[in-house]
Scaffold this active site. Structure first.
Site, short mmCIF file in Angstrom:
data_model
loop_
_atom_site.label_atom_id
_atom_site.label_comp_id
_atom_site.label_asym_id
_atom_site.label_seq_id
_atom_site.Cartn_x
_atom_site.Cartn_y
_atom_site.Cartn_z
CG ASP A 52 28.89 6.29 50.63
OD1 ASP A 52 29.57 6.60 51.62
OD2 ASP A 52 28.63 5.09 50.34
CD GLU A 87 28.76 2.43 56.21
OE1 GLU A 87 28.84 1.50 55.38
OE2 GLU A 87 28.12 3.47 56.00
C1 GLC Z 1 28.91 2.43 52.39
C2 GLC Z 1 30.12 3.26 52.78
C3 GLC Z 1 31.18 3.34 51.73
C4 GLC Z 1 31.17 2.08 50.89
C5 GLC Z 1 29.85 2.03 50.14
C6 GLC Z 1 29.72 0.74 49.31
O1 GLC Z 1 27.74 3.01 52.87
O2 GLC Z 1 29.86 4.57 53.26
O3 GLC Z 1 32.44 3.54 52.40
O4 GLC Z 1 32.24 2.09 49.97
O5 GLC Z 1 28.74 2.13 51.02
O6 GLC Z 1 29.67 -0.37 50.15
#
Ligand code: GLC
Length: 602
Positions: A285, A489
């Protein structure tokens, strides 16, 4: 055709082997590197042999950029990649999690929790196929979707990204992968990544594993569970993602019994890759490696070593690619990361690139542009909205059903913070990372839809917060839309879960004066106080419906009946949480699976 790896007729595994044999260690590490578009210059892409570029939420050519502008930008990045020594194309990735939600004018579908309420796997597959077209139209071959979290506590800020609290419902909804990627041919080995063609995209099952099960729903927190429960509850949907040819899996920020997922060799390699046979690639991530140390980003070389050795193949760095490259080169030189591990990671990445046809078709297909926000897709989204609505109350105790409403009523009051706000209707991950209020893209608000649906002689009065003078007026009935503002988030972690923006006050003031339908726009159940529930004549959970607000009026005025069922338990109060259908003391306001129809409770 000088090299085998450039021969589309050659077997993929032979192409991988040939290309890998030609690559330097730095080029291999480059393929493992994903950087954000803001640091992606032609020199960096070419000189580092960058494997992938992404857009952070909403990061695009400019605010409200349309698909053709995105395609221009990404084709530019690709041209640089093809100028690298071996000409390996990049994979451009984006969070297209409910339509191609960063692109202005794209169709925005209900967020996953609303799709879970439909229980309609075939519909969700069509949404995947339609989304793939709108993503590809922007020259993007990769979406970080679907999130297959099993939601165990609605205090979690990412509740709306989950299809359900029930594992089997989430497993059904993995049909979206078949829509996004296309259906794998029989005979393809289980776990082998698959993309049917240029109208399909690479999918990403996330976040592996247990992201929806953290204590108190704390985002990026700790999921305390036996291995049996982790496997049965949270890992099961990945079996379906893998069997559907899912190309990538994203590691979760969260932990399992205190073990950070990004550093867990047992789950990432021994289970996901060896036991389950996953042959695509595992991506970290955003700054997932940085979060392995405290303070975040310290001791970075150690974090790289732990994560890459655990089984992370592609690293969403996303900015500090120089340090990442230097540290990983040093780790291989010192033997802390084996060349075999690097080769395994790069083989997986190349396998996805070859299977996605990126070597043959690295650039955008502008003939797809007309699909962005097209009528057909908006009709699919409107159907999804209809099927996602859950009728929780229809008529006061003993009185006759309140819905469907009379579209030819003399005078209707429309009120509430969410009645005329497209941004609120869409929620987070729309236009920007967190989403926002207002007319953020092309779509139909609830108020727009009501005005379109009612008869020519019907007067519609709209006031977000009706004045006493208005409330003393004579109305046939009121429609009040309230709910949560957009978030993403950790910003959505919430231990109160009350209706914000004075929603309860608006409901009370209106329902004291006239018959009232309440539409709740939220990415999860919220507290509905008994005295509020008692006052309203009808109550609909509409989740985060997206751009097609007319899906709501289709049902409310009776053109279609309700079919939505709760994908999550609706708690009475916060003290009950976490509470799921299998909880011992299960005493919800509305149980998992609840949903009325015009004929009464199903
Ligand atoms: C974010 C998320 C993830 C996402 C990634 C790219 O922090 O946790 O779900 O795909 O970053 O944006």
């Amino acid at each position: 055709m000088d090299c085998l790896y450039r021969d589309p007729a050659a077997p993929v595994e032979a192409r991988i082997k040939d290309l890998l044999s030609r690559m330097s260690l730095k080029e291999k590490i480059g393929q493992m590197t994903q950087i954000e578009r803001r640091v992606s210059t032609a020199e960096v892409i070419r000189d580092y042999s960058i494997g992938s570029i992404l857009s952070a939420g909403g990061s695009g050519p400019r605010d409200n950029a349309v698909a053709s502008e995105w395609a221009d930008m990404i084709d530019g990045f690709q041209r640089a990649a093809l100028e690298s020594r071996l000409g390996i194309p990049i994979i451009y990735g984006i969070d297209a999690v409910h339509g191609n939600n960063s692109i202005y004018g794209a169709t925005i579908y209900p967020h996953n929790i609303g799709l879970g309420a439909t229980r309609d796997a075939e519909l969700v597959e069509r949404i995947g196929a339609a989304t793939a077209l709108e993503v590809r139209a922007s020259a993007i071959p990769y979406t970080f979707a679907p999130c297959v979290a099993v939601l165990k506590d609605p205090r979690w800020g990412r509740s709306y990204e989950s299809y359900s609290e029930h594992t089997d419902i989430v497993r059904k909804m993995t049909s979206i992968i078949t829509g996004l990627q296309g259906k794998p041919p029989t005979g393809l080995p289980n776990g082998y990544p698959f993309v049917a063609g240029r109208n399909n995209v690479i999918a990403c099952a996330k976040h592996f594993v247990g992201d929806g099960g953290t204590e108190k729903g704390i985002n990026e927190g700790d999921t305390v569970a036996s291995y049996e429960d982790l496997e049965k509850i949270h890992m099961a949907p990945y079996l379906d993602c893998i069997s559907r040819g899912g190309c990538t899996v994203m590691a979760s920020y969260s932990s399992w019994n205190g073990r950070r997922m990004h550093a867990d060799h047992f789950l990432l390699t021994e289970v996901l890759k060896n036991k389950l046979g996953f042959k695509g690639f595992v991506i970290s991530d955003w700054e997932g490696l940085d979060r392995l140390s405290n303070p975040r980003g310290s001791n970075y070389r150690y974090c790289i070593s732990v994560a890459v050795n655990a089984g992370i193949d592609m690293i969403m760095v996303p900015f500090n690619y120089e340090k990442f490259t230097d540290d990983l080169l040093a780790l291989v030189d010192s033997g802390e990361v084996s060349l075999a591990r690097i080769d395994d990671a790069v083989e997986r990445i190349l396998r996805v690139k070859f299977m996605a046809g990126l070597f043959e078709h690295p650039f955008s297909d502008r003939s797809l542009l007309h699909f962005v926000g097209c009528k057909l897709h908006r009709e699919i989204a409107r159907e999804a909205v209809r099927k996602s609505l859950v009728l929780l109350k229809n008529g006061k105790n003993g009185t006759k059903a309140f819905l469907p409403l009379d579209r030819n009523a003399k005078k209707i009051l429309v009120a509430g913070s969410h009645a005329d706000d497209l941004g609120y209707q869409c929620g987070g991950w729309t236009s920007t990372w967190h989403g926002s209020s207002g007319r953020i893209t092309i779509g139909t608000t609830i108020l727009d839809a009501i005005k379109e649906a009612v008869g020519a002689d019907t007067e519609v009065v709209y006031e977000q917060y009706p004045t006493p003078e208005t409330l003393n007026g004579k109305f046939s009935y009121a429609i009040v839309a309230v709910g949560e503002g957009p978030f993403a988030e950790s910003l959505g972690d919430n231990s109160e879960l009350t209706i914000p923006f004075n929603g309860n006050e608006v409901i009370s003031s209106v329902s004291e004066k006239m018959s009232t339908l309440v539409i709740l726009i939220a990415g999860r159940p919220l507290v509905i106080e008994p005295k509020i529930l008692e006052k309203v004549d009808a109550l609909i959970a509409a989740w985060l419906p997206g751009t097609e607000g007319n899906g709501i009026t289709d049902i409310v005025f009776g053109d279609h009946d309700f079919s939505g069922r709760l994908p999550v338990s609706w708690f009475k109060n916060i003290d009950q949480l976490p509470m799921n259908a299998e909880s011992n003391s299960y005493d919800p306001l509305f149980p998992l699976g609840f949903g009325l129809t015009y004929g009464g409770e199903e």
